[in-house]
Write an enzyme that holds these catalytic residues in place. Structure first.
Site, short mmCIF file in Angstrom:
data_model
loop_
_atom_site.label_atom_id
_atom_site.label_comp_id
_atom_site.label_asym_id
_atom_site.label_seq_id
_atom_site.Cartn_x
_atom_site.Cartn_y
_atom_site.Cartn_z
N GLU A 28 0.81 -1.22 0.00
CA GLU A 28 0.00 0.00 0.00
C GLU A 28 0.84 1.26 0.00
OE1 GLU A 28 -2.83 0.39 3.23
OE2 GLU A 28 -3.56 2.30 2.48
N LYS A 66 -2.45 -2.02 -3.19
CA LYS A 66 -3.50 -1.14 -2.66
C LYS A 66 -3.05 0.31 -2.87
CE LYS A 66 -6.01 -0.06 1.61
NZ LYS A 66 -6.70 -0.65 2.75
P1 13P Z 1 -9.24 4.40 3.95
O1 13P Z 1 -10.05 3.71 2.90
O2 13P Z 1 -10.07 5.05 5.04
O3 13P Z 1 -8.20 5.30 3.36
O4 13P Z 1 -8.45 3.27 4.74
C1 13P Z 1 -7.86 2.26 4.03
C2 13P Z 1 -6.62 1.84 4.71
O5 13P Z 1 -6.46 0.69 5.04
C3 13P Z 1 -5.59 2.87 4.95
O6 13P Z 1 -4.39 2.25 5.30
#
Ligand code: 13P
Length: 344
Positions: free
Chosen positions: A177, A219
């Site tokens: 991510e 992600k």
């Molecule tokens: P949000 O969709 O609220 O951004 O959170 C996703 C997430 O896992 C952030 O690390």
């Protein structure tokens, strides 16, 4: 876990019509969410809130996996069933956030690097024993005057590469991510440029660390206008720019892409995902789905307010958003469905 099963887990995470519920807020972050509905941040209230979310009947129809926080992975539902088992009963894979947060990056004012590599192999081994099937690590890239720096991009990409390799060696599918924050007044063009830069650095680091892309999930943030930019790009433009950057930067072997919501409103996050799938699903090699935190939980949290009597309404709100996003992941969402649900 065998090689084949890591690939099977990665595929299951992005199964058609399903996405991921991010419920891995750290104790500090969940405090902000609970405070917004005037609920005190105690271990029991955190447990009760997650219990409400995870015991939603039918959630597994739209949700393939839930990302948990260390404390939550060890907690149980009111009936005494461990959350991991409760999720499994609903056909939902349990995942675990393994980073220990974004910290100030030395000598780089305004920038962060995500920590948590120390002891990560040992922690992953324990999480596997507790039932986790996948993991998450979030890197944060900030856009501003003269930033991001190449120092920040390199440090965060390196950490993501090391993390993903350690997870795969331990038997967990890594969710990679890299979040380019929406904060700031920058134009969408700048977000596009920084996202492309970041993703290219991340996939170079994954390659250097011998990460098997088929056993990983990306992600990313979407390419959007800065939150304070006077020109907010319309949905079609967000979809076009996001898909363009992904095609330029993400190898086809990656098992799937699940977006974060990053502070977008719940309906806008759904519309963006739907637009990408409606227009581009046939042109891209990966399933495009969701791994939303706030955009899935917000209406549910507001309905719940810490009161047992509100559990039914809160679960209905969660199920509704999960269904809308499940449809968006197949390009079959429409705003009419929101109105129909309101009228029902
Ligand atoms: P949000 O969709 O609220 O951004 O959170 C996703 C997430 O896992 C952030 O690390």
């Amino acid at each position: 876990m065998s090689v084949q099963s890591l690939e099977a887990v990665a595929k299951a995470m992005v199964a058609p019509g399903k996405g991921i519920l991010a419920a891995d807020e750290s104790t500090g972050t969940i405090e902000k969410r609970l405070a917004s509905v005037k609920v005190e941040n105690t271990e029991e209230n955190r447990r009760a809130y997650r219990d409400m979310l995870f015991s939603t009947k039918g959630l597994g129809q739209y949700i393939s996996g839930v990302i948990l926080y260390d404390e939550t992975l060890r907690q149980k539902s009111a009936g005494g069933t461990p959350f991991v088992d409760l999720l499994a009963k609903n056909g939902i894979l349990p995942g675990i956030k393994v980073d220990t947060g974004a910290k100030d990056l030395a000598l780089c004012p305004g920038e962060k690097v995500t920590e948590g590599l120390d002891n990560l192999a040992r922690r992953c081994a324990e999480y596997v024993k507790l039932g986790a099937k996948f993991a998450k690590w979030r890197a944060v890239i900030t856009i501003g005057e003269g930033i991001p720096s190449s120092t920040c991009i390199a440090a965060n990409a390196h950490a993501l590469g090391r993390y993903a390799a350690i997870c795969q060696a331990a038997g967990l599918v890594p969710i990679v991510e890299p979040e380019v924050l929406m904060d700031g007044n920058h134009a969408i063009e700048r977000c596009e440029e920084v996202t492309e830069w970041t993703l290219n650095a991340v996939y170079e680091a994954l390659y250097l660390n011998r990460v098997v892309l088929e056993r990983s999930v990306l992600k990313p943030s979407m390419v959007v206008s800065g939150k304070d930019c006077p020109r907010q790009a319309p949905v079609a433009e967000v979809a076009e720019r996001t898909v363009r950057v992904l095609k330029r930067s993400v190898p086809a072997a990656v098992a799937g892409i699940v977006f974060l919501s990053g502070g977008q409103s719940d309906e806008l996050a759904t519309e963006h995902l739907d637009a990408m799938n409606k227009r581009y699903a046939k042109e891209v090699p990966w399933p495009l789905s969701f791994s939303y935190g706030r955009a899935l939980q917000q209406p549910s949290l507001k309905a719940w307010k810490g009161t047992a009597a509100n559990v039914g309404a809160a679960q209905a709100a969660l199920l509704h958003r999960a269904r809308m996003n499940g449809l968006a992941s197949a390009g079959r969402y429409s705003a009419d469905l929101e109105r129909q649900a309101l009228a029902a």
